[in-house]
Design a protein around this motif. Structure first.
Motif, PDB file in Angstrom:
ATOM      1  N   GLN A   2      11.776  15.863 -25.468  1.00 14.78           N
ATOM      2  CA  GLN A   2      12.761  16.623 -24.542  1.00 14.78           C
ATOM      3  C   GLN A   2      11.986  16.759 -23.135  1.00 14.78           C
ATOM      4  O   GLN A   2      12.825  16.912 -22.388  1.00 14.78           O
ATOM      5  CB  GLN A   2      12.920  18.099 -25.146  1.00 14.78           C
ATOM      6  CG  GLN A   2      14.193  17.836 -26.326  1.00 14.78           C
ATOM      7  CD  GLN A   2      15.454  17.425 -25.903  1.00 14.78           C
ATOM      8  OE1 GLN A   2      15.735  17.840 -24.897  1.00 14.78           O
ATOM      9  NE2 GLN A   2      16.006  16.520 -26.741  1.00 14.78           N
ATOM     10  N   ASP A   3      10.899  17.073 -22.983  1.00 13.49           N
ATOM     11  CA  ASP A   3      10.119  17.044 -21.818  1.00 13.49           C
ATOM     12  C   ASP A   3       9.874  15.940 -21.079  1.00 13.49           C
ATOM     13  O   ASP A   3       9.406  16.131 -19.798  1.00 13.49           O
ATOM     14  CB  ASP A   3       8.689  18.033 -21.862  1.00 13.49           C
ATOM     15  CG  ASP A   3       7.697  16.939 -22.789  1.00 13.49           C
ATOM     16  OD1 ASP A   3       8.097  15.978 -23.149  1.00 13.49           O
ATOM     17  OD2 ASP A   3       6.578  17.313 -22.999  1.00 13.49           O
ATOM     18  N   GLN A   6      23.196   6.720 -18.867  1.00 14.50           N
ATOM     19  CA  GLN A   6      22.556   6.205 -17.672  1.00 14.50           C
ATOM     20  C   GLN A   6      21.734   5.323 -17.755  1.00 14.50           C
ATOM     21  O   GLN A   6      20.906   5.235 -18.971  1.00 14.50           O
ATOM     22  CB  GLN A   6      22.196   7.590 -16.848  1.00 14.50           C
ATOM     23  CG  GLN A   6      23.233   8.464 -16.361  1.00 14.50           C
ATOM     24  CD  GLN A   6      22.634   9.689 -15.589  1.00 14.50           C
ATOM     25  OE1 GLN A   6      21.666  10.159 -16.032  1.00 14.50           O
ATOM     26  NE2 GLN A   6      23.255   9.891 -14.546  1.00 14.50           N
ATOM     27  N   LEU A  41      12.924  13.894 -20.349  1.00 13.67           N
ATOM     28  CA  LEU A  41      14.365  13.660 -19.874  1.00 13.67           C
ATOM     29  C   LEU A  41      14.650  13.575 -18.571  1.00 13.67           C
ATOM     30  O   LEU A  41      15.267  12.764 -18.197  1.00 13.67           O
ATOM     31  CB  LEU A  41      15.178  14.504 -20.959  1.00 13.67           C
ATOM     32  CG  LEU A  41      15.279  14.260 -22.351  1.00 13.67           C
ATOM     33  CD1 LEU A  41      16.212  15.089 -22.920  1.00 13.67           C
ATOM     34  CD2 LEU A  41      15.947  12.762 -22.418  1.00 13.67           C
ATOM     35  N   LYS A  42      13.986  14.465 -17.789  1.00 17.94           N
ATOM     36  CA  LYS A  42      14.212  14.460 -16.348  1.00 17.94           C
ATOM     37  C   LYS A  42      15.585  14.839 -16.208  1.00 17.94           C
ATOM     38  O   LYS A  42      16.174  14.044 -15.028  1.00 17.94           O
ATOM     39  CB  LYS A  42      13.481  13.330 -15.632  1.00 17.94           C
ATOM     40  CG  LYS A  42      13.231  13.580 -14.071  1.00 17.94           C
ATOM     41  CD  LYS A  42      12.848  12.238 -13.360  1.00 17.94           C
ATOM     42  CE  LYS A  42      12.499  12.650 -12.236  1.00 17.94           C
ATOM     43  NZ  LYS A  42      11.816  11.489 -11.204  1.00 17.94           N
ATOM     44  N   ASP A  43      16.445  15.520 -16.868  1.00 21.05           N
ATOM     45  CA  ASP A  43      17.736  15.682 -16.387  1.00 21.05           C
ATOM     46  C   ASP A  43      18.775  14.463 -16.528  1.00 21.05           C
ATOM     47  O   ASP A  43      19.653  14.701 -16.316  1.00 21.05           O
ATOM     48  CB  ASP A  43      17.952  16.433 -14.994  1.00 21.05           C
ATOM     49  CG  ASP A  43      17.224  17.716 -14.855  1.00 21.05           C
ATOM     50  OD1 ASP A  43      17.225  18.511 -15.892  1.00 21.05           O
ATOM     51  OD2 ASP A  43      16.772  18.195 -14.055  1.00 21.05           O
ATOM     52  N   ALA A  44      18.306  13.600 -17.182  1.00 22.76           N
ATOM     53  CA  ALA A  44      19.092  12.314 -17.335  1.00 22.76           C
ATOM     54  C   ALA A  44      20.199  12.482 -18.205  1.00 22.76           C
ATOM     55  O   ALA A  44      20.006  13.365 -19.368  1.00 22.76           O
ATOM     56  CB  ALA A  44      18.250  11.226 -17.775  1.00 22.76           C
ATOM     57  N   LYS A  45      21.352  12.006 -18.153  1.00 18.69           N
ATOM     58  CA  LYS A  45      22.525  12.101 -19.211  1.00 18.69           C
ATOM     59  C   LYS A  45      22.715  10.996 -19.957  1.00 18.69           C
ATOM     60  O   LYS A  45      22.268   9.689 -19.493  1.00 18.69           O
ATOM     61  CB  LYS A  45      23.640  12.316 -18.088  1.00 18.69           C
ATOM     62  CG  LYS A  45      23.392  13.630 -17.343  1.00 18.69           C
ATOM     63  CD  LYS A  45      24.699  14.059 -16.601  1.00 18.69           C
ATOM     64  CE  LYS A  45      24.495  15.074 -15.764  1.00 18.69           C
ATOM     65  NZ  LYS A  45      25.777  15.288 -14.774  1.00 18.69           N
TER      66      LYS A  45
END
Length: 779
Positions: free
Chosen positions: A189-190, A199, A192-196
């Protein structure tokens, strides 16, 4: 070797070691020789005693320890459980690079040659495609292949990869775009860098795979959404590790190069600026490697001048430009995008033979007799000024239509163009007499709409203008190879060896079904192949026979041993004509320049061993470019076909395998798979010798070249696969009975007896997953 002969030790590389170190230690070569002669693994204390390295000399002893560890790290030695160092070949171990397969298994390709070692899916969990490993042979699989187990990973070669982000509940995974990497990357989880979801992301590998866990990484960059225009090219670039940025050091070096040819550059060069040299290329070409000029000689022969951009004047050995060009190896041509080997200032500017500007060049000035035979060649450096930038279509129109307005528009170049065409006809006749092979293959071009979606896929038609330039480039390449061979200077030849014995046997079995024979015994020539081509010319199975003959041949490579070119039937052949986009050509130019200097060969920057290394690297980057381009084009074609589900088309079989038929949809030039279960209620068996699928009960045969009707059933963009439903055969029973043959199988497709698609298995930390072309001289 025993302790009594310790005083007889002579290190053959002592002088080299003394130059590198103040307190030299035994060379790697001497260490290997010692272990070879002792015939058993040795601990460091035993090695030190034999090599006369005193344990009390802490500096030298520690240096020896570091060298032994480095040799282990580089795969030269292996350290056993007792801590003793041994030679790989004495332990029946193999050092090589891992070649992954989309279905999860893989191979170890030995670095020192020999047969590949098969790796099961279980073994492949320890590594990623491209890793360097030491492996042992543990047995044979049911197909008689050596099966291996990985003993040690020497080098993990994947630090970053591109892929598509997917979620499974709260767990995140990245599915690599490179289909040879069958393991998905777990993303905490740490990381992921706000990726969706869905993508395309660039992932850094934090923990490499092992026997106990899969790879773990973090996202370092979000490139965009899965279906964004151009994303398929970005994915291919990252998946195949193609360098595509210029360093600050290189940019600074580039800034020191003048923007135009200077007076100082002209020193010692022949002035060809009044000669009617012209470039002939595709309409969308931006970098012009070569210019040509031809003139009749009084004795009935020809003078052919081929001027090539003088890249070696600007790109010197050891510079940042040189290092980057070596790393890239070649330019990579994607649809509507190029990753160049050299920066634009050179590739599109100073080193491109643009019209009406002065450019530096290296010239092959050839005398050719009336029959098209090369008599002699003079090489020199020159300055030129191209008189016209002509396209293939323009030249073709000028030579076939004497009423074309283009002949008036390019009146000043008309005599040169007509003379070149006359010479081409002579060279083409000489080519036929020589027995050079020329198979009809269809290249395609993708036409995009304004949103960069495929509008259509069209065949590229090669006309006489293409062939004219090709023959000129072939002649220049031959002249160059002869020149460098005569001067005995290390260089890279373009080598295309004769077909291997097992492929010849299969080819002859195949040809026998058509009552055809390939002459030449164990060493057939291109003439022998050409004779078969002539016998099948105009027959319904002409394309079938030509394709199987083509697949029986080896791939051309770069190598310092001049073994000739089988397909072109040349004794001497190299690549001279494209130094803007091929590193081997740049090396060839440097060799020519060195000969001009009349310096001792032993002072040349590149010896035979270095050329072997360079040849392997350049062959690898060439394959890398081909695979990357194919990946991007395949994705585009799959996306194109994904909007045509349920539509029916005629298709031609391009390959038969043990799990089905690969076919090309005729009007679309897109390939898909008809699975073996689609062919009907029968047991179909793959005949490896005859390259066909044959029904056990019905006797129905499916072979390369047969036409069938199919329906688009499913398109998988992730795996770049198209599944087709079989509708009916379009081959008459009469023609079907003529032979019992099918096509050669895809290289990767028959690696297992059952390659049926498998559902993805979900496991924490261990997920697995069941153009544009510019070459002038084809080889």
């Amino acid at each position: 070797m025993t302790t009594e002969t310790q005083t007889d030790l002579i290190d053959p590389h002592a002088e080299r070691e003394a130059e590198k170190y103040d307190n030299p230690i035994p060379s790697r070569e001497l260490i290997s020789q010692t272990l070879e002669e002792e015939s058993k693994p040795l601990r460091i204390f035993e090695i030190a005693r034999i090599l006369q390295v005193d344990e009390d000399d802490e500096e030298r002893f520690e240096a020896l320890n570091r060298r032994l560890k480095a040799m282990v790290r580089d795969g030269q030695l292996i350290r056993n459980r007792r801590g003793a160092f041994g030679l790989l070949k004495k332990m029946d171990l193999i050092r090589g690079r891992v070649l992954g397969h989309p279905d999860g298994f893989g191979f170890v390709v030995p670095e020192e040659g020999g047969k590949d070692l098969f790796l099961s899916e279980k073994e492949m969990h320890k590594v990623l495609h491209g890793d360097r490993v030491i492996a042992s042979i543990v047995g044979e699989d049911r197909r008689g292949r050596h099966e291996g187990a990985i003993i040690e990973v020497i080098e993990h070669c994947t630090d970053e990869l591109l892929g598509r982000l997917t979620f499974e509940g709260t767990l995140a995974w990245v599915r690599p775009d490179n289909n040879r990497i069958a393991q998905d990357i777990f993303i905490p989880q740490d990381g992921l860098k706000d990726a969706k979801e869905n993508q395309i992301v660039l992932t850094k590998i934090l923990h490499q795979p092992s026997a106990r866990s899969g790879p773990i990484g973090k996202i370092v960059e979000v490139l965009g959404d899965f279906m964004d225009p151009g994303m398929e090219i970005d994915s291919a670039i990252h998946a195949h590790n193609i360098p595509n940025t210029w360093s600050d050091e290189l940019q600074a070096e580039l800034a020191q190069i003048p923007d135009e040819v200077t007076e100082a550059d002209l020193d010692g060069r022949k002035d060809l600026r009044t000669l009617q040299l012209v470039t002939i290329d595709g309409a969308d070409t931006k970098d012009f490697d070569d210019a040509v000029y031809a003139k009749r000689r009084k004795n009935g022969g020809w003078k052919l001048v081929v001027a090539i951009a003088d890249v070696s004047h600007y790109v010197k050995p050891g510079t940042e430009l040189d290092k980057e060009a070596y790393k890239r190896g070649n330019s990579v041509y994607f649809p509507q995008r190029v990753v160049p080997m050299l920066p634009s200032k050179l590739s599109d500017g100073l080193c491109s033979l643009n019209p009406h500007v002065d450019r530096l060049c290296m010239v092959a000035d050839m005398a050719i007799d009336a029959s098209g035979k090369l008599e002699r060649t003079q090489f020199y450096q020159a300055v030129m000024n191209s008189k016209a930038r002509l396209t293939y279509s323009q030249v073709h129109e000028m030579i076939v239509d004497h009423q074309s307005p283009l002949r008036e528009e390019f009146a000043e170049q008309l005599e040169n163009v007509d003379t070149l065409f006359e010479l081409f006809k002579v060279l083409q006749s000489a080519r036929e007499e020589r027995g050079a092979l020329e198979f009809d293959t269809t290249e395609t071009r993708i036409v995009f709409d304004d949103e960069r979606k495929i509008e259509e896929i069209v065949p590229v038609v090669r006309n006489d203008a293409h062939k004219l330039i090709e023959e000129c480039m072939l002649m220049a390449n031959v002249a160059t190879a002869r020149f460098l061979k005569w001067h005995k200077i290390p260089t890279l030849y373009r080598v295309h060896e004769s077909p291997m014995a097992d492929r010849l046997q299969n080819l002859r079995t195949f040809l026998a079904d058509f009552n055809l024979q390939l002459a030449g015994g164990d060493t057939p020539t291109a003439h022998d192949y050409a004779d078969v081509s002539r016998q099948v010319a105009g027959k319904p199975y002409e394309h079938l026979v030509q394709t199987v003959m083509l697949r029986s041949m080896n791939q051309a490579v770069y190598h310092p041993d001049n073994k000739g070119h089988f397909g072109l039937n040349y004794e001497n052949y190299t690549h001279f004509t494209s130094p803007i986009r091929r590193y081997p050509d740049l090396l060839v130019h440097r060799a020519i320049r060195y000969v001009w200097g009349k310096q001792p060969i032993e002072n040349f920057n590149y010896d035979e061993a270095k050329m072997v290394e360079l040849g392997q690297h350049c062959s690898d980057t060439e394959r890398r470019a081909d695979e990357a381009t194919r990946d991007a084009v395949t994705f585009l074609k799959c996306e194109f076909l994904s909007h045509r589900l349920g539509e029916e088309y005629e298709a031609v079989i391009t390959a038969a395998t043990n799990f089905g038929l690969f076919v090309e949809i005729d009007p679309l030039y897109v390939e898909g798979l008809v699975h073996i279960t689609e062919l009907g209620d029968d047991y179909f068996h793959y005949d490896n010798a005859r390259h066909c699928l044959k029904g056990e009960r019905s006797g129905k045969v499916y072979r390369l070249g047969d036409r069938i009707k199919v329906q688009v059933a499913q398109v998988n963009l992730d795996d770049r696969k198209v599944d087709l439903r079989f509708i009916e055969s379009l081959v008459s029973d009469d023609f079907s009975a003529e032979s019992d043959v099918a096509s050669d199988a895809h290289d990767d497709s028959n690696d297992e007896d059952d390659n049926k698609r498998k559902p993805r298995k979900k496991r924490f930390y261990r997920k697995k997953r069941s153009g544009r072309a510019k070459p002038k001289a084809k080889d």
